[in-house]
Design an enzyme around this catalytic site. Structure first.
Site, PDB file in Angstrom:
ATOM      1  NE  ARG A 233      65.411  62.625  33.382  1.00  0.00           N
ATOM      2  CZ  ARG A 233      65.370  61.831  34.458  1.00  0.00           C
ATOM      3  NH1 ARG A 233      65.864  62.224  35.615  1.00  0.00           N
ATOM      4  NH2 ARG A 233      64.866  60.614  34.367  1.00  0.00           N
ATOM      5  CD  GLU A 262      72.518  62.931  34.391  1.00  0.00           C
ATOM      6  OE1 GLU A 262      72.288  61.713  34.455  1.00  0.00           O
ATOM      7  OE2 GLU A 262      71.882  63.772  35.035  1.00  0.00           O
ATOM      8  CG  HIS A 280      71.179  61.015  37.853  1.00  0.00           C
ATOM      9  ND1 HIS A 280      70.733  61.275  36.586  1.00  0.00           N
ATOM     10  CD2 HIS A 280      70.071  60.625  38.554  1.00  0.00           C
ATOM     11  CE1 HIS A 280      69.422  61.041  36.513  1.00  0.00           C
ATOM     12  NE2 HIS A 280      69.003  60.653  37.705  1.00  0.00           N
TER      13      HIS A 280
HETATM   14  P1  NAP Z   1      55.267  64.202  38.617  1.00  0.00           P
HETATM   15  O1  NAP Z   1      54.507  63.740  39.800  1.00  0.00           O
HETATM   16  O2  NAP Z   1      54.716  63.969  37.258  1.00  0.00           O
HETATM   17  O3  NAP Z   1      55.569  65.769  38.810  1.00  0.00           O
HETATM   18  C1  NAP Z   1      56.089  66.559  37.805  1.00  0.00           C
HETATM   19  C2  NAP Z   1      55.687  67.999  38.050  1.00  0.00           C
HETATM   20  O4  NAP Z   1      56.272  68.807  37.026  1.00  0.00           O
HETATM   21  C3  NAP Z   1      54.188  68.214  38.017  1.00  0.00           C
HETATM   22  O5  NAP Z   1      53.803  68.880  39.190  1.00  0.00           O
HETATM   23  C4  NAP Z   1      53.933  69.098  36.791  1.00  0.00           C
HETATM   24  O6  NAP Z   1      52.963  70.068  37.121  1.00  0.00           O
HETATM   25  C5  NAP Z   1      55.311  69.740  36.554  1.00  0.00           C
HETATM   26  N1  NAP Z   1      55.528  69.981  35.132  1.00  0.00           N
HETATM   27  C6  NAP Z   1      55.406  69.099  34.111  1.00  0.00           C
HETATM   28  N2  NAP Z   1      55.654  69.695  32.937  1.00  0.00           N
HETATM   29  C7  NAP Z   1      55.937  70.991  33.228  1.00  0.00           C
HETATM   30  C8  NAP Z   1      56.257  72.123  32.426  1.00  0.00           C
HETATM   31  N3  NAP Z   1      56.339  72.035  31.089  1.00  0.00           N
HETATM   32  N4  NAP Z   1      56.498  73.299  33.047  1.00  0.00           N
HETATM   33  C9  NAP Z   1      56.409  73.397  34.401  1.00  0.00           C
HETATM   34  N5  NAP Z   1      56.092  72.360  35.198  1.00  0.00           N
HETATM   35  C10 NAP Z   1      55.859  71.169  34.619  1.00  0.00           C
HETATM   36  O7  NAP Z   1      56.718  63.555  38.585  1.00  0.00           O
HETATM   37  P2  NAP Z   1      57.648  63.094  39.819  1.00  0.00           P
HETATM   38  O8  NAP Z   1      57.427  61.669  40.091  1.00  0.00           O
HETATM   39  O9  NAP Z   1      57.520  64.089  40.924  1.00  0.00           O
HETATM   40  O10 NAP Z   1      59.093  63.234  39.114  1.00  0.00           O
HETATM   41  C11 NAP Z   1      59.512  64.479  38.611  1.00  0.00           C
HETATM   42  C12 NAP Z   1      60.778  64.352  37.782  1.00  0.00           C
HETATM   43  O11 NAP Z   1      61.894  64.170  38.637  1.00  0.00           O
HETATM   44  C13 NAP Z   1      60.841  63.138  36.851  1.00  0.00           C
HETATM   45  O12 NAP Z   1      60.198  63.415  35.616  1.00  0.00           O
HETATM   46  C14 NAP Z   1      62.321  62.901  36.678  1.00  0.00           C
HETATM   47  O13 NAP Z   1      62.778  63.557  35.515  1.00  0.00           O
HETATM   48  C15 NAP Z   1      62.939  63.544  37.916  1.00  0.00           C
HETATM   49  N6  NAP Z   1      63.582  62.552  38.793  1.00  0.00           N
HETATM   50  C16 NAP Z   1      64.912  62.629  39.041  1.00  0.00           C
HETATM   51  C17 NAP Z   1      65.508  61.724  39.898  1.00  0.00           C
HETATM   52  C18 NAP Z   1      66.974  61.774  40.204  1.00  0.00           C
HETATM   53  O14 NAP Z   1      67.564  60.723  40.397  1.00  0.00           O
HETATM   54  N7  NAP Z   1      67.569  62.946  40.311  1.00  0.00           N
HETATM   55  C19 NAP Z   1      64.765  60.696  40.478  1.00  0.00           C
HETATM   56  C20 NAP Z   1      63.409  60.657  40.200  1.00  0.00           C
HETATM   57  C21 NAP Z   1      62.816  61.587  39.359  1.00  0.00           C
HETATM   58  P3  NAP Z   1      51.915  70.602  35.989  1.00  0.00           P
HETATM   59  O15 NAP Z   1      51.295  69.353  35.412  1.00  0.00           O
HETATM   60  O16 NAP Z   1      50.958  71.494  36.702  1.00  0.00           O
HETATM   61  O17 NAP Z   1      52.742  71.345  35.002  1.00  0.00           O
HETATM   62  C1  8YV Z   2      67.339  57.096  38.130  1.00  0.00           C
HETATM   63  C2  8YV Z   2      65.702  59.020  37.731  1.00  0.00           C
HETATM   64  O1  8YV Z   2      68.598  57.541  38.501  1.00  0.00           O
HETATM   65  O2  8YV Z   2      63.633  58.004  38.169  1.00  0.00           O
HETATM   66  C3  8YV Z   2      64.251  58.838  37.518  1.00  0.00           C
HETATM   67  O3  8YV Z   2      63.686  59.579  36.694  1.00  0.00           O
HETATM   68  O4  8YV Z   2      66.305  59.910  37.214  1.00  0.00           O
HETATM   69  C4  8YV Z   2      66.424  58.136  38.656  1.00  0.00           C
HETATM   70  O5  8YV Z   2      65.639  57.578  39.635  1.00  0.00           O
HETATM   71  C5  8YV Z   2      67.395  56.836  36.695  1.00  0.00           C
HETATM   72  O6  8YV Z   2      66.148  56.565  36.167  1.00  0.00           O
HETATM   73  C6  8YV Z   2      68.320  55.657  36.455  1.00  0.00           C
HETATM   74  O7  8YV Z   2      68.293  55.319  35.142  1.00  0.00           O
END
Ligand code: NAP
Ligand code: 8YV
Length: 320
Positions: A233, A262, A280
């Site tokens: 994020r 964004e 994104h």
């Molecule tokens: P997840 O399995 O919940 O993993 C999140 C990780 O972040 C956990 O290992 C957690 O470890 C760590 N974390 C949480 N709060 C924290 C804090 N305050 N300080 C440091 N570490 C922290 O989630 P995921 O499915 O991998 O997704 C992760 C994130 O990627 C989503 O929340 C989303 O914002 C982002 N994302 C972006 C896209 C994109 O399109 N670019 C797509 C999908 C997801 P601990 O619990 O040990 O802290």
């Molecule tokens: C999407 C994401 O782009 O899953 C997330 O957290 O950031 C992305 O997969 C977004 O949710 C679209 O709204």
């Protein structure tokens, strides 16, 4: 039997809209010029909301007295006010797991693009400079032998680690707590991890707890040979500090898929020739977005058919 009424709180894929329309009486908020007047009437009957990046705030929750469930398109749900939802006993669901590979692939691609300067090399060719000036300057070398620091070793972070290991990288990680079942070194301090790694990738969620934790001190610890990649994020990063660190070569480069406000990308970042900037797109393929959309639908259908959500978020756990 009457169908449950569901609100779509912002533009969504036709796949999701069609899927919801086949099961529910659907209201599309964008079709109503006077949103408050529409909600004052239909809001009394709406029991479910589907939302995407526009999220659901406390004001909207307050306009929906019968609301039971918010189904968020995306694994990150920082745009949904989970506190307000939990206070009313409303379940929030998200779309974990189905996008891990696509997003991790994008993370690896950004690392390679930065370290090997591939976008800059392509710009060089298209500008006719290969013909006029000869080969593109040599770059610093591949990922092999470098250390990758992962901020957020969750579902997606672990897939990034797998790909990075295949490229010959060593993995270290930072999160709120050490994980017993992973073979990677844990750093309790993000700054200490930044000092120890060559590439720092953020896969952490947004929200107050991670706001601007990538700051000038962390970037300075990463150092002049270091790269920062963000597929988590944008709010995790102090973008002004990042632009300054890139401009002054405090770090070597950055690859970003996400931004704090964004679709606005700060002009200072746009001006950095050592930044690779994507709009994104990490999960933005047809199969992955459809799988996310299906989970949005499945959560609502399961809730109204069986009283069980499929993938609730931890802040609003389901209690039978
Ligand atoms: P997840 O399995 O919940 O993993 C999140 C990780 O972040 C956990 O290992 C957690 O470890 C760590 N974390 C949480 N709060 C924290 C804090 N305050 N300080 C440091 N570490 C922290 O989630 P995921 O499915 O991998 O997704 C992760 C994130 O990627 C989503 O929340 C989303 O914002 C982002 N994302 C972006 C896209 C994109 O399109 N670019 C797509 C999908 C997801 P601990 O619990 O040990 O802290
Ligand atoms: C999407 C994401 O782009 O899953 C997330 O957290 O950031 C992305 O997969 C977004 O949710 C679209 O709204």
């Amino acid at each position: 039997m009457s169908r449950p009424e569901v609100l779509i709180a912002g533009p969504m894929l036709p796949y999701v809209v069609d899927g919801l329309e086949s099961r529910f009486t659907v209201h599309k908020i964008w079709e109503h010029d006077d949103r408050d007047a529409f909600l004052a009437d239909a809001g009394k009957r709406i029991r479910g909301v589907a939302c995407s990046y526009t999220g659901v705030d406390m004001a909207l929750i307050n306009q929906l007295p019968k609301l039971e469930i918010i189904s968020n398109f995306g694994v990150g749900y920082d745009a949904v006010d989970t506190k307000a939802a939990a206070a009313r006993g409303i379940i929030v669901t998200h779309t974990p797991g189905v996008l891990d590979d696509e997003v991790a692939d994008t993370g690896l691609a950004l690392m390679l693009m930065c370290v090997r300067e591939l976008p800059a090399a392509e710009r060089y060719l298209r500008a006719g400079r290969w013909v006029k000036e000869g080969p593109y300057p040599l770059t610093r070398g591949s990922l092999k032998g470098r250390t990758l620091g992962i901020l957020g070793l969750g579902r997606i972070g672990k897939q990034v680690a797998k790909r990075a290991e295949a490229c010959g990288m060593s993995i270290v990680y930072h999160g709120r707590s050490e994980q017993a079942d992973v073979p990677y070194r844990y750093f309790a301090s993000l700054t200490e991890m930044a000092k120890a790694c060559d590439v720092l990738i953020s896969v952490a969620p947004g929200g107050a707890a991670t706001h601007h934790i990538i700051n000038a001190a962390v970037l300075s610890a990463l150092g002049p040979g270091g790269y920062f990649v963000n597929i988590g994020r944008g709010s995790v990063v102090d973008e002004a500090a990042l632009a300054e660190a890139l401009d002054r070569r405090v770090i070597a480069g950055a690859g970003l898929d996400v931004y704090e406000f964004e679709p606005k990308v700060p002009a200072a970042l746009m001006a950095c020739d050592n930044a690779v900037l994507l709009p994104h797109v990490a999960s933005a393929s047809i199969p992955t977005r459809n799988a996310m959309g299906q989970l949005v639908i499945d959560n609502l259908v399961s809730w109204f058919d069986t009283g069980h959500p499929v993938t609730p978020v931890p802040e609003t756990p389901f209690k039978a």
